[in-house]
Each structure stands twice: as C-alpha cells, then as structure tokens.
Enzyme design. Structure first.
Site, PDB file in Angstrom:
ATOM      1  CE  LYS A 220      -4.029  -1.935   2.287  1.00 15.70           C
ATOM      2  NZ  LYS A 220      -5.051  -1.778   3.315  1.00 15.70           N
TER       3      LYS A 220
ATOM      4  CG  ASP B  60      -7.887   0.549   3.580  1.00 16.36           C
ATOM      5  OD1 ASP B  60      -8.681  -0.318   3.188  1.00 16.36           O
ATOM      6  OD2 ASP B  60      -6.658   0.487   3.387  1.00 16.36           O
TER       7      ASP B  60
END
Ligand code: ATR
Length: 272
Positions: A66, A102
């Site tokens: 990420k 997220d």
C-alpha cells in the site's frame, strides 16, 4: 470483451476481495472479472507496468504494497497521499490513479452501528499500515482526542507527529481509557490473544477490531463481556470494497447488493 480487475498483495491467497467483487460484477451485470495476483515486493514495479500493458482496469492493493505502490502511479488523490497509503487503483485510459478507501470503510462501519466519533476520545492500538487510515478517519470525524499505543514506541511517535496526535508507550496501555478503542495490530489474528486485559475494556464504550479471522477475536469477546459495542473488521473490509466498486464503476451500489455482499462475506468467514 471482459474487463479485468484484481488484488495485488503478498500473500494474497486468503483475500476475500475476489469473492466480494466478482459477486458485485455479476449482480451488476457487468462484463468484468476479478482475480488475485500474488506479487512479491521486489516485483511490484514490473507488476504495475504490467497493469498498463495488460490494460487491467483496476486493482485493490493490500499488504505489503500500500505504501510502496504510490511511487509507481501517475496520479494519487490528496487523501491517499495524506494517509501515505493507496488501496485502490483505477486505470483510466492508461493512466493509473491511486485512492484510499480504507478510511471511508472504517467510518461507514461505525456509522452502520450508529457510533459517533465527533468529540469522542479515541485510543488506537498499533502503528502499522492499517493504523494510518484509522488515524486519518477519526481525525476527519473530529475526535476530540486521539492516543496511539504501539509496541515499538518510535513508530507510534512517528505517526503521532505526522497526524498531530498523542503517542503512548505500550506499557501504559493498562491505564488507557476513552470512548472508543480500536485494535489495528496483528495480535489475535488466527490466535486467541488480546492486546488488552478485560479490565481495560471496562473503561470504553465501543471496541473495534480490524482483525476478522476469527470474526470474534478474544479482544471483541472481552469487550462484549464488559458491555462494549463490539465491531469486527469484516464490516470495514466490506465498505472499503463498496467504495472501490464506486470508483471503478462510477456508480452507487444498491443497498440490496451491499447486503448480499455482506451476507456472503460473513458466511464465508464463518465457514473458514
Ligand atoms: P498492518 O499493515 O496490518 O498494520 P504491520 O504494518 O506489519 O501490519 O503492523 C503490525 C502492527 O501490529 C504493528 O503496530 C506491530 O507493532 P510493532 O510496530 O511494534 O511491530 C503490531 N504488533 C504485531 N505483533 C504484536 C505483538 N505481539 N504485540 C503488540 N503489537 C504487535
């Protein structure tokens, strides 16, 4: 022609994203398929080049890519840059754009339970990749105070300085108190361990565990026992995925589809 989407991670074998997204594509009657690509950290750059070469339309990005993936993208939205992590890539006519869903997934999971963060004191356990999006989310939701506890204090300090919040030593966790406690470490992942004792949880109203295997972790069991509202990590996974689908399809998802995906995810995890 079918469009191709997928998740990149290492490892990626247990990812629930293919189940979730293929179900959504089918229900939305889109000609699209979603796969899982295991990409070693050393191969990340070539894998991203491959996304362009193969005209893969979108990717979910998971651990450990990420942060690293940011430098290989053409554009990254401000929020993802602020968090320092991208979990979603959209390939728009050969240009790769990075997003982070997220933090939205986390807030939607709280919203679904009717939990307000505004003016609340929030305690966050862990300062790894998952923690950053949570810190950003609770800041956006206007928590009045945010404390971060991490086993390696320096990492808590780094995050605290980046986001203007308080870092606390792991040993002080015994005295922690607040409204919400959020567990972002890997403690309790496929094991029966909790980073905090039952007594600590009596000082909170809401406990959120980002771990979802098992669905009810020891941390959440203890929290429920002392009367906290307990929220599992599968809800965050669901809603970060729903937001990814919105980015890729440029459409809102019907509520009945969201509910179908939710049911499917819970069934899958409970059978594992
Ligand atoms: P993720 O991306 O899932 O957050 P990560 O970046 O590897 O994964 O971070 C894992 C987190 O779990 C870290 O906060 C880690 O603490 P350290 O920074 O000290 O490594 C925490 N963690 C892992 N095992 C732990 C343990 N046994 N006790 C306490 N914290 C632990």
């Amino acid at each position: 022609m079918y469009e191709v989407y997928g998740v990149i991670g290492y490892p990626v074998g247990h990812s629930l994203s293919p189940l979730m997204h293929n179900l959504a594509f089918r229900e939305l009657m889109l000609k699209a398929v979603y796969g899982a690509f295991e990409v070693k950290p050393k191969d990340l750059e070539v894998a991203i080049k491959g996304v362009k070469a193969l005209n893969i339309k979108g990717l979910s990005v998971t651990v450990p890519h990420k942060e690293e993936v940011i430098k290989f993208l053409d554009e990254v939205e401000d929020k993802a840059l602020e968090i320092g992590a991208v979990n979603t890539i959209l390939n728009e006519e050969g240009k790769l754009k990075g997003f982070n869903t997220d933090w939205i997934g986390f807030l939607k999971a709280l919203e679904e339970e009717g939990i307000e963060v505004k003016n609340k004191k929030v305690v966050i356990l862990g300062a790894g990749g998952a923690s950053k999006a949570v810190v950003y989310a609770v800041k956006m939701a206007q928590a009045c105070e945010i404390e971060i506890f991490n086993r390696t204090y320096e990492k808590a300090l780094e995050l605290a300085q980046k986001f203007g919040i308080k870092a606390k030593p792991w040993e002080d966790l015994k005295e922690a108190f607040g409204d919400l406690i959020i567990q972002t470490t890997s403690v309790g992942l496929n094991s029966w361990e909790s980073p905090v004792e039952e007594e600590v949880l009596t000082r909170f109203k809401v406990a959120f565990d980002l771990v979802y295997t098992p669905l009810k972790t020891k941390f959440l069991s203890l929290a429920e026992k002392v009367g906290c509202v307990a929220i599992d990590g599968l809800k965050m996974l669901l809603y970060q995925g729903v937001e990814q689908l919105k980015i890729w399809t440029k459409k809102e998802l019907p509520l009945n589809l969201i509910n179908l995906i939710k049911e499917t995810l819970y069934k899958e995890v409970s059978q594992r």
